[in-house]
Structures are given as C-alpha cells and as structure tokens.
Scaffold this motif. Structure first.
Motif, PDB file in Angstrom:
ATOM      1  N   GLY A  50       0.793  -1.228   0.000  1.00  0.00           N
ATOM      2  CA  GLY A  50       0.000   0.000   0.000  1.00  0.00           C
ATOM      3  C   GLY A  50       0.820   1.270   0.000  1.00  0.00           C
ATOM      4  N   PHE A  51       2.148   1.151   0.007  1.00  0.00           N
ATOM      5  CA  PHE A  51       2.976   2.352   0.068  1.00  0.00           C
ATOM      6  C   PHE A  51       3.712   2.637  -1.230  1.00  0.00           C
ATOM      7  CE2 PHE A  51       2.291   1.135   4.414  1.00  0.00           C
ATOM      8  CZ  PHE A  51       2.110   2.340   5.058  1.00  0.00           C
ATOM      9  N   GLY A  52       3.404   1.892  -2.279  1.00  0.00           N
ATOM     10  CA  GLY A  52       4.117   2.095  -3.532  1.00  0.00           C
ATOM     11  C   GLY A  52       5.533   1.567  -3.418  1.00  0.00           C
ATOM     12  N   GLY A  53       6.449   2.157  -4.193  1.00  0.00           N
ATOM     13  CA  GLY A  53       7.858   1.769  -4.104  1.00  0.00           C
ATOM     14  C   GLY A  53       8.228   0.703  -5.115  1.00  0.00           C
ATOM     15  N   GLU A  54       9.535   0.484  -5.195  1.00  0.00           N
ATOM     16  CA  GLU A  54      10.085  -0.430  -6.202  1.00  0.00           C
ATOM     17  C   GLU A  54       9.595  -1.864  -5.983  1.00  0.00           C
ATOM     18  OE1 GLU A  54      14.269  -0.544  -5.850  1.00  0.00           O
ATOM     19  OE2 GLU A  54      14.588  -1.228  -7.911  1.00  0.00           O
ATOM     20  N   PHE A  55       9.691  -2.327  -4.757  1.00  0.00           N
ATOM     21  CA  PHE A  55       9.177  -3.652  -4.403  1.00  0.00           C
ATOM     22  C   PHE A  55       8.267  -3.524  -3.191  1.00  0.00           C
ATOM     23  CE2 PHE A  55      13.038  -4.910  -6.689  1.00  0.00           C
ATOM     24  CZ  PHE A  55      12.506  -5.874  -7.541  1.00  0.00           C
ATOM     25  N   THR A  56       7.195  -4.313  -3.212  1.00  0.00           N
ATOM     26  CA  THR A  56       6.276  -4.346  -2.084  1.00  0.00           C
ATOM     27  C   THR A  56       6.444  -5.679  -1.373  1.00  0.00           C
ATOM     28  OG1 THR A  56       4.709  -2.967  -3.272  1.00  0.00           O
ATOM     29  CG2 THR A  56       3.833  -4.266  -1.440  1.00  0.00           C
ATOM     30  N   ASP A  57       6.517  -5.599  -0.069  1.00  0.00           N
ATOM     31  CA  ASP A  57       6.659  -6.821   0.708  1.00  0.00           C
ATOM     32  C   ASP A  57       5.438  -7.714   0.459  1.00  0.00           C
ATOM     33  OD1 ASP A  57       7.607  -8.649   2.473  1.00  0.00           O
ATOM     34  OD2 ASP A  57       7.318  -7.429   4.280  1.00  0.00           O
ATOM     35  N   HIS A  58       5.666  -9.002   0.272  1.00  0.00           N
ATOM     36  CA  HIS A  58       4.576  -9.936   0.020  1.00  0.00           C
ATOM     37  C   HIS A  58       4.210 -10.616   1.335  1.00  0.00           C
ATOM     38  CE1 HIS A  58       2.040 -12.682  -2.227  1.00  0.00           C
ATOM     39  NE2 HIS A  58       2.634 -13.708  -1.663  1.00  0.00           N
ATOM     40  N   GLU A  59       3.022 -10.340   1.797  1.00  0.00           N
ATOM     41  CA  GLU A  59       2.495 -10.939   3.039  1.00  0.00           C
ATOM     42  C   GLU A  59       3.430 -10.701   4.235  1.00  0.00           C
ATOM     43  OE1 GLU A  59       1.998 -14.996   1.832  1.00  0.00           O
ATOM     44  OE2 GLU A  59       0.110 -14.599   0.795  1.00  0.00           O
ATOM     45  N   GLY A  60       4.108  -9.586   4.226  1.00  0.00           N
ATOM     46  CA  GLY A  60       4.983  -9.248   5.361  1.00  0.00           C
ATOM     47  C   GLY A  60       6.227 -10.122   5.464  1.00  0.00           C
ATOM     48  N   GLN A  61       6.533 -10.869   4.409  1.00  0.00           N
ATOM     49  CA  GLN A  61       7.649 -11.823   4.502  1.00  0.00           C
ATOM     50  C   GLN A  61       8.987 -11.130   4.715  1.00  0.00           C
ATOM     51  OE1 GLN A  61       7.983 -14.707   1.371  1.00  0.00           O
ATOM     52  NE2 GLN A  61       5.824 -15.279   1.439  1.00  0.00           N
ATOM     53  N   ALA A  62       9.255 -10.068   3.940  1.00  0.00           N
ATOM     54  CA  ALA A  62      10.582  -9.456   3.995  1.00  0.00           C
ATOM     55  C   ALA A  62      10.785  -8.716   5.325  1.00  0.00           C
ATOM     56  CB  ALA A  62      10.775  -8.513   2.819  1.00  0.00           C
ATOM     57  N   PHE A  63       9.826  -7.861   5.701  1.00  0.00           N
ATOM     58  CA  PHE A  63       9.969  -7.157   6.979  1.00  0.00           C
ATOM     59  C   PHE A  63      10.044  -8.161   8.126  1.00  0.00           C
ATOM     60  CE2 PHE A  63       8.816  -3.433   4.578  1.00  0.00           C
ATOM     61  CZ  PHE A  63       9.416  -2.379   5.267  1.00  0.00           C
TER      62      PHE A  63
END
Ligand SMILES: Cc1cc2nc3c(=O)[nH]c(=O)nc-3n(C[C@H](O)[C@H](O)[C@H](O)COP(=O)(O)OP(=O)(O)OC[C@H]3O[C@@H](n4cnc5c(N)ncnc54)[C@H](O)[C@@H]3O)c2cc1C
Length: 479
Positions: free
Chosen positions: A427-440
């Motif tokens: 929801g924040f735009g950007g180059e890549f969006t985290d998928h299902e919170g996996q990366a964070f």
C-alpha cells in the motif's frame, strides 16, 4: 606473474572457487594431480545452503535435473520388510536435502567452469612452494609458476597444508569406521533406500541406476573390501542370500576423523575444504562445508586482487570459516555415534558470522536478524505485479542494499558493485512491495532500515537511518 590465483585440487571446493573467480574475471588456474576424474558417489547429499550457492553459480537447474529428493526408506528385520517411511515432503523453496553422487556434481561444476573458459589441468600436482611479499612460487611437477595467491583445496591429506607445516589438531577415532561402496545389486528396488541390521544402508545413486551407495558402520574386525568380502557383509546383515551383489565399483573405509587446521591463511596461501577441516561422513558436512569455504573466499580474493587497499579483507576468511569449522566439529562429535540410529543427514546448521569484523550492526536495539547472519529469502512484488525472491536480487557478483521503507539508500562503504532495492509495506508504492509481510518479518526490521548483503549472501551491515520516510511518516500511496 603467471596467474592471479592457482587452485590446487579440483574437488567440489576447488571447482566452486574457480567458478567464483572466473565469473569475476580473475585469471585463475586449477590443477589436480589425478590423471582421470573420480567416478565415485562419496558426498552425495547437498544441503539447502549448497543449493542456494549453486543457484547463484548457475548450476542449480542441472543439479536438480540430475539428482533426487530424499528417497522413501524401507527398513528390514531378519530379512523381511518391517517398515516403510515415505519421503518427507518439504514446504519451502528448496528441498531439505538433494541427493546427487559427488562425481556427477563435480562434472556439472566442471561444465560450468568450462563455459567460463577455464578447464582443469589434470595430471598436475603441486610439489613445492615458497612465498614472498609479491607472490607464491609453486612447483607443478617440473614447471615453476608464480601466482599472486595459492589456494590449497587439495583434500584431507593436503600437500599444501603439510609443506607449510600447519598443525591439524583433532581426533581420529579408530573405533568408528564406515565402509562406503558403490555397488550394483540384483533385483533391489531403486526407487527407495533400504536399511538393514546394524545400520547397513543401500541408497540409490541418483541418475545412475542400478547403482547404490552402500554404507555400513564397521566393528573392530578388519573390513573386507573385495567382492566376496562385501557379499559376506551383506549376508550377515541382510540375511544369507537376501541381497546379491552384482558389481562392486568402488569402496573405501572411512575412519571418524575430526580435524581443523590451525590456520586457514598463511600469507598468500589459503586452505579450503577438506584441506582445512575433515569430518566423518556422518551428516555430509565435508562437501557442503567446502563449498561454503569457497563461496566465502572467492569474492574476497577477487576484491583484493582488484583493489590493493582491500587486502585486509582476506584475514576475515580465517576468522569466519575457522570458527564455523570448529563449531561443526563440536556438533558432529555428538552425532557420530548415533549414525546407526536413523537419518543419514542431520539438520542443517544455522551458522553465522556475527563475530566477524566485517559484520556491523549499527542499531541501538538489534532485531532477531543481526549483521553476520545469513540473509533470508522472502517474496516481494515488483511494480509490474511479478513476485520475486530476494535471493534472485542477490544473484551475481555484487553486494545488495535492501532499503526498507525508503526510496533510496546512502551508498554503503563497500569495495565493489552495490545494487540497491527498496522494499515497502503493502500500500505504500515503491520499487518492491513486501509480500504478506515476509521481507519485513524475515529481516525483523522497521521502515527506514538499510541492510547490506554481501556477495556470499550474509548480512554485512544493518543501520537505522533518519529518513524523511520513517515508520511514523510513511503514508499509503494514492494509486
Ligand atoms: C574416500 C572418500 C570417501 C568419502 N565419502 C564420503 C561420503 O560418503 N559422504 C560424505 O559426505 N563425504 C564423503 N567424503 C568427503 C567428501 O568427499 C569431501 O568432504 C569432499 O570431497 C571435499 O571436497 P574438497 O574439494 O575439499 O576435497 P577433495 O574432494 O578431496 O578434492 C581434493 C582434490 O585435490 C587433489 N589433490 C590432492 N593433492 C594434490 C596436489 N598436491 N596437487 C594437485 N591436486 C591435488 C585430489 O586429487 C582431489 O581431486 C569422502 C571422502 C573421501 C576421500
């Protein structure tokens, strides 16, 4: 200078290192004393981390196509089938373990190396060496060459280690010995592994039916490695006449050897793989640890060769890999005697370089993932909607900055190419969006955190940054 790096030994360690260097444009030469490549299965179990390395080196597809996931296991008692355990299905990106005979793995690595323009020079033994401030002078049979660096990847009996007088402390337990053979067996199901009395196992050698790798823990008796001797062993443990040996292709008796060289770096000479540490075959740590040594050393050598200010980087090879080898040995000691009780391969170790001088965690409150840990994989979504694995972004010879919740990152202090990718919450735009919170989640970070990942996939640095975009100010994009 005749070559930048000379590698003694074209086993898996030497081959992986040669690929790492060749793909970075380093002038590398790799020699082996044998006249013909080995054909035996030996270290046949590849752990997920090795598969990740192979993916980066461009050989994973071939390794997966040639190999096999863990086989179902049939257990026999008094000659009769008593139990069948199905294969454990894995849920992750990679199988828990991939089986491929070592000779085939080495062939695939040699093919990749040849595609990079480097071929193994067979029948060429390192027979002497000396070093000065500029280079190593190496005697290869009759020839003498100068190399900026020499890597002894010449196996457990390493000539390089011996000639440099590097102590190799550890233990050899004569009471723990294992017979290992490549055998053809008449009429045995090649789609599963077979376990008999006293830990005798017959495991299919992937891609080479009807070949099995036979493993049998031995007692105090002198082992018989002849055809009739192995048949007698089969008769005693599987029941007389139950398992008929058709062909004995290769055999060896391994003792439980646990040793780590005192130093992995001696000036311009490095020790890697079995030359630096030997393990019992329990757990298949030998091949996998050697691959990881090579993957650690390759980018450091290439960096030092291209930038003389980075020579100190080479010290970290011993600091990081010696500690890992020592930790593995401590762990294996507890496993060696439990070999006969069940699974051949114990869980993969989660070893890190947190103690390394290369690992810098600048945060006041570090998360669960720290500098020095392996950078985890996670799915992120590109602007075009395509799902991408972080490991794909790491592939190649560069370092990577993951800029969490930031459009860009400050250039890190890093001696080589760095690629930067931004990762935002959904929801924040950007180059890549985290998928299902996996990366964070996997990196355990808040927005406005920069994670620098080394070329070998370990986290070098983590820093929180004062940013115009922070966890407080971040706003969903209007798109
Ligand atoms: C007989 C045997 C059986 C094994 N079985 C198993 C097993 O069942 N399971 C398992 O997990 N692991 C097994 N291992 C261990 C596994 O094979 C090793 O850990 C792995 O091969 C290590 O790779 P490496 O490249 O470091 O060394 P190696 O594979 O030993 O390669 C070293 C290479 O250096 C070459 N060399 C030696 N001296 C010189 C010199 N002076 N100049 C030039 N070249 C030289 C050798 O010819 C060799 O090709 C076995 C090892 C051996 C030796």
């Amino acid at each position: 200078m005749d070559t930048e790096v000379l590698i003694a030994g074209a086993g898996p360690t030497g081959l992986v290192l040669a690929i790492e260097l060749a793909r970075r444009g380093v002038d590398v030469r790799i020699v082996d004393k044998v006249d013909a490549y080995p054909t035996s299965s030996r270290g046949d179990a590849l752990v997920p981390r090795t598969l990740t390395v192979f993916d980066d080196l461009g050989v994973l597809d071939e390794v997966l196509a040639a190999g096999h996931a863990k086989y179902p296991v049939q257990t026999y008692r008094d000659g009769a089938l008593s139990h069948r355990r199905e294969r454990i299905t894995h849920t992750g990106q990679r199988p828990n373990m991939w089986l491929l005979g070592q000779a085939r793995t080495e062939q695939l690595l040699r093919d990749r190396l040849a595609a990079l323009g480097v071929r193994v020079q067979l029948g060429t033994a390192v027979t002497g060496l000396s070093q000065d401030a500029q280079a190593v002078t190496v005697r290869l049979n009759g020839e003498e060459i100068r190399a900026a660096y020499l890597v002894g990847a010449d196996g457990g009996k390493s000539f390089v280690r011996h000639v440099l007088g590097v102590p190799f402390p550890g233990t050899t337990d004569e009471t723990v010995r294992m017979l290992i053979c490549d055998v053809e067996i008449d009429g045995l199901d090649t789609t599963c592994a077979h376990w008999f009395a006293q830990g005798l196992a017959l495991v299919p050698v992937s891609g080479q039916p009807p070949l099995f790798q036979l493993r049998a823990p031995l007692g105090a008796d002198a082992p018989q490695t002849t055809h009739s001797g192995v048949q007698a062993l089969l008769d005693s443990r599987c029941g007389a006449g139950e398992v008929r040996l058709r062909d004995l292709r290769w055999s060896t008796v391994l003792r439980s050897n646990l040793r780590v060289a005192e130093r992995f770096r001696i000036g311009r000479v490095f020790l890697a793989g079995d030359a630096a540490h030997v393990h019992p075959p329990t757990g298949s740590y030998g091949l996998n640890t050697g691959v990881e040594d090579a993957y650690n050393l390759g980018w450091k050598l290439a960096t030092a060769l291209s930038n003389s200010e980075c020579v100190a980087l080479l010290d970290s090879y011993h600091q990081e890999r010696h500690r890992v080898a020592s930790q593995i040995h401590t762990m294996i000691t507890g496993l060696t005697r439990t070999y006969a009780s069940g699974d051949k391969v114990p869980p993969e170790l989660d070893l890190s370089y947190r103690h390394s001088p290369l690992s810098v965690d600048e945060r006041a409150k570090p998360g669960t993932l720290r500098a020095g840990d392996r950078a985890p994989d996670a799915l992120v979504q590109a602007r075009d909607g395509r799902l991408t694995r972080l490991f794909e972004l790491f592939h190649g010879t560069h370092a990577t900055v993951l800029a969490f919740g930031q459009e860009s990152a400050d250039p890190p202090n890093w001696p080589g190419e760095v690629r930067t990718y931004s990762v935002f919450p959904p929801g924040f735009g950007g180059e890549f969006t985290d998928h299902e919170g996996q990366a964070f989640g996997a990196y355990d970070v808040l927005p406005a955190t920069q994670v620098l990942v080394r070329p070998d996939g370990y986290v070098a640095a983590i820093r929180s940054v004062r940013s115009s975009v922070s966890s407080n100010t971040i706003r969903p994009s209007r798109s």
